[in-house]
Motif scaffolding. Sequence first.
Motif, PDB file in Angstrom:
ATOM      1  N   SER A  10       0.831  -1.203   0.000  1.00  0.00           N
ATOM      2  CA  SER A  10       0.000   0.000   0.000  1.00  0.00           C
ATOM      3  C   SER A  10       0.870   1.260   0.000  1.00  0.00           C
ATOM      4  O   SER A  10       0.598   2.217  -0.734  1.00  0.00           O
ATOM      5  N   ALA A  11       1.902   1.242   0.820  1.00  0.00           N
ATOM      6  CA  ALA A  11       2.813   2.389   0.865  1.00  0.00           C
ATOM      7  C   ALA A  11       3.496   2.583  -0.481  1.00  0.00           C
ATOM      8  O   ALA A  11       3.663   3.716  -0.941  1.00  0.00           O
ATOM      9  N   MET A  12       3.887   1.490  -1.102  1.00  0.00           N
ATOM     10  CA  MET A  12       4.540   1.582  -2.420  1.00  0.00           C
ATOM     11  C   MET A  12       3.575   2.137  -3.460  1.00  0.00           C
ATOM     12  O   MET A  12       3.957   2.967  -4.287  1.00  0.00           O
ATOM     13  N   ASN A  13       2.322   1.702  -3.425  1.00  0.00           N
ATOM     14  CA  ASN A  13       1.330   2.217  -4.373  1.00  0.00           C
ATOM     15  C   ASN A  13       1.121   3.712  -4.175  1.00  0.00           C
ATOM     16  O   ASN A  13       1.000   4.462  -5.147  1.00  0.00           O
ATOM     17  N   ASN A  14       1.068   4.145  -2.911  1.00  0.00           N
ATOM     18  CA  ASN A  14       0.922   5.575  -2.632  1.00  0.00           C
ATOM     19  C   ASN A  14       2.127   6.363  -3.134  1.00  0.00           C
ATOM     20  O   ASN A  14       1.983   7.458  -3.669  1.00  0.00           O
ATOM     21  N   LEU A  15       3.318   5.803  -2.948  1.00  0.00           N
ATOM     22  CA  LEU A  15       4.535   6.457  -3.423  1.00  0.00           C
ATOM     23  C   LEU A  15       4.517   6.592  -4.940  1.00  0.00           C
ATOM     24  O   LEU A  15       4.793   7.661  -5.474  1.00  0.00           O
ATOM     25  N   HIS A  16       4.150   5.520  -5.632  1.00  0.00           N
ATOM     26  CA  HIS A  16       4.094   5.567  -7.099  1.00  0.00           C
ATOM     27  C   HIS A  16       3.027   6.546  -7.582  1.00  0.00           C
ATOM     28  O   HIS A  16       3.245   7.276  -8.549  1.00  0.00           O
ATOM     29  N   ALA A  17       1.881   6.573  -6.909  1.00  0.00           N
ATOM     30  CA  ALA A  17       0.819   7.510  -7.282  1.00  0.00           C
ATOM     31  C   ALA A  17       1.294   8.949  -7.095  1.00  0.00           C
ATOM     32  O   ALA A  17       1.026   9.818  -7.935  1.00  0.00           O
ATOM     33  N   SER A  18       2.005   9.194  -6.003  1.00  0.00           N
ATOM     34  CA  SER A  18       2.530  10.533  -5.741  1.00  0.00           C
ATOM     35  C   SER A  18       3.571  10.931  -6.795  1.00  0.00           C
ATOM     36  O   SER A  18       3.575  12.071  -7.276  1.00  0.00           O
ATOM     37  N   GLU A  19       4.443   9.987  -7.143  1.00  0.00           N
ATOM     38  CA  GLU A  19       5.445  10.273  -8.180  1.00  0.00           C
ATOM     39  C   GLU A  19       4.780  10.575  -9.508  1.00  0.00           C
ATOM     40  O   GLU A  19       5.171  11.501 -10.205  1.00  0.00           O
ATOM     41  N   ARG A  21       1.813  11.775  -9.986  1.00  0.00           N
ATOM     42  CA  ARG A  21       1.157  13.079  -9.867  1.00  0.00           C
ATOM     43  C   ARG A  21       2.169  14.202 -10.038  1.00  0.00           C
ATOM     44  O   ARG A  21       1.915  15.187 -10.735  1.00  0.00           O
ATOM     45  N   ASN A  22       3.338  14.075  -9.418  1.00  0.00           N
ATOM     46  CA  ASN A  22       4.394  15.074  -9.570  1.00  0.00           C
ATOM     47  C   ASN A  22       4.900  15.113 -11.003  1.00  0.00           C
ATOM     48  O   ASN A  22       5.182  16.189 -11.537  1.00  0.00           O
ATOM     49  N   ASP A  23       5.047  13.949 -11.644  1.00  0.00           N
ATOM     50  CA  ASP A  23       5.465  13.896 -13.049  1.00  0.00           C
ATOM     51  C   ASP A  23       4.472  14.645 -13.933  1.00  0.00           C
ATOM     52  O   ASP A  23       4.864  15.391 -14.834  1.00  0.00           O
ATOM     53  N   ARG A  24       3.162  14.439 -13.673  1.00  0.00           N
ATOM     54  CA  ARG A  24       2.134  15.148 -14.452  1.00  0.00           C
ATOM     55  C   ARG A  24       2.208  16.650 -14.222  1.00  0.00           C
ATOM     56  O   ARG A  24       2.078  17.443 -15.154  1.00  0.00           O
ATOM     57  N   ILE A 157      16.775  20.587 -12.951  1.00  0.00           N
ATOM     58  CA  ILE A 157      16.985  19.745 -11.775  1.00  0.00           C
ATOM     59  C   ILE A 157      16.129  18.482 -11.825  1.00  0.00           C
ATOM     60  O   ILE A 157      16.598  17.389 -11.521  1.00  0.00           O
ATOM     61  N   GLY A 158      14.863  18.639 -12.169  1.00  0.00           N
ATOM     62  CA  GLY A 158      13.926  17.522 -12.138  1.00  0.00           C
ATOM     63  C   GLY A 158      13.983  16.676 -13.390  1.00  0.00           C
ATOM     64  O   GLY A 158      14.774  16.915 -14.303  1.00  0.00           O
ATOM     65  N   GLN A 159      13.120  15.707 -13.406  1.00  0.00           N
ATOM     66  CA  GLN A 159      12.994  14.854 -14.589  1.00  0.00           C
ATOM     67  C   GLN A 159      11.694  15.250 -15.286  1.00  0.00           C
ATOM     68  O   GLN A 159      10.718  14.506 -15.308  1.00  0.00           O
ATOM     69  N   SER A 160      11.701  16.445 -15.856  1.00  0.00           N
ATOM     70  CA  SER A 160      10.470  17.006 -16.411  1.00  0.00           C
ATOM     71  C   SER A 160      10.056  16.370 -17.727  1.00  0.00           C
ATOM     72  O   SER A 160       8.982  16.649 -18.228  1.00  0.00           O
ATOM     73  N   ASP A 161      10.883  15.501 -18.272  1.00  0.00           N
ATOM     74  CA  ASP A 161      10.497  14.792 -19.483  1.00  0.00           C
ATOM     75  C   ASP A 161      10.038  13.365 -19.179  1.00  0.00           C
ATOM     76  O   ASP A 161       9.909  12.538 -20.081  1.00  0.00           O
ATOM     77  N   ALA A 162       9.745  13.067 -17.917  1.00  0.00           N
ATOM     78  CA  ALA A 162       9.321  11.717 -17.524  1.00  0.00           C
ATOM     79  C   ALA A 162       7.916  11.388 -18.027  1.00  0.00           C
ATOM     80  O   ALA A 162       7.551  10.229 -18.113  1.00  0.00           O
ATOM     81  N   MET A 163       7.144  12.390 -18.358  1.00  0.00           N
ATOM     82  CA  MET A 163       5.774  12.166 -18.802  1.00  0.00           C
ATOM     83  C   MET A 163       5.449  13.137 -19.942  1.00  0.00           C
ATOM     84  O   MET A 163       5.985  14.234 -19.989  1.00  0.00           O
ATOM     85  N   TRP A 164       4.604  12.704 -20.805  1.00  0.00           N
ATOM     86  CA  TRP A 164       4.106  13.500 -21.925  1.00  0.00           C
ATOM     87  C   TRP A 164       5.253  14.066 -22.763  1.00  0.00           C
ATOM     88  O   TRP A 164       5.291  15.256 -23.088  1.00  0.00           O
TER      89      TRP A 164
END
Length: 169
Positions: A10-19, A21-24, A157-164
């Motif tokens: 559950s914690a891992m799923n929340n972490l992935h969902a948060s990541e 969301r940040n990627d979006r 700094i970020g990985q702003s090309d991780a999505m879209w």
Amino acid sequence: MTTRSALSSSAMNNLHASERRNDRAIAFLRIAVGGLFLIFAQYKVFGTQFTLHGGFQMWINRFLEDGAYPFMVPVLRGFVLRFATPIAFLAAYGELAIGISLVLGIWVRVASAFGVIYMMMLLFSSNYPGAHAPVWQYFGASLDHSVLALCFVAFVIGQSDAMWAVRKK
């Protein structure tokens, strides 16, 4: 043990969902800033007023009149105005390249590094609040360029090309 693994899952799923969301969020910001740069570039690239008919020189002269930082004045007068036409083309096509890169998610870090440099050049060319201004006015005067510069820093700094983003297959 079952409770612990379920909790970990559950914690891992929340972490992935948060990541995700940040990627979006950063992808949305990247594309929005890229869209602004395409808007800035289109009239410069597809028209001739800015590049060939004095539009760029008009802006540089306005910067000189309205508040370039003192160390930029000799650069603007002695170099930028002397080579105004090639620099106008560099600005126009640089904005276009930055916009395309950000919208498509290609070479985002490189384009963003150039975006930071470009924004700092514009900031120091046009946002000087005066020698006796309080420190907060330097920040207030710079908002039209510093906010975009901070976006570019985040893209570097970020990985702003991780999505879209367009990706090689």
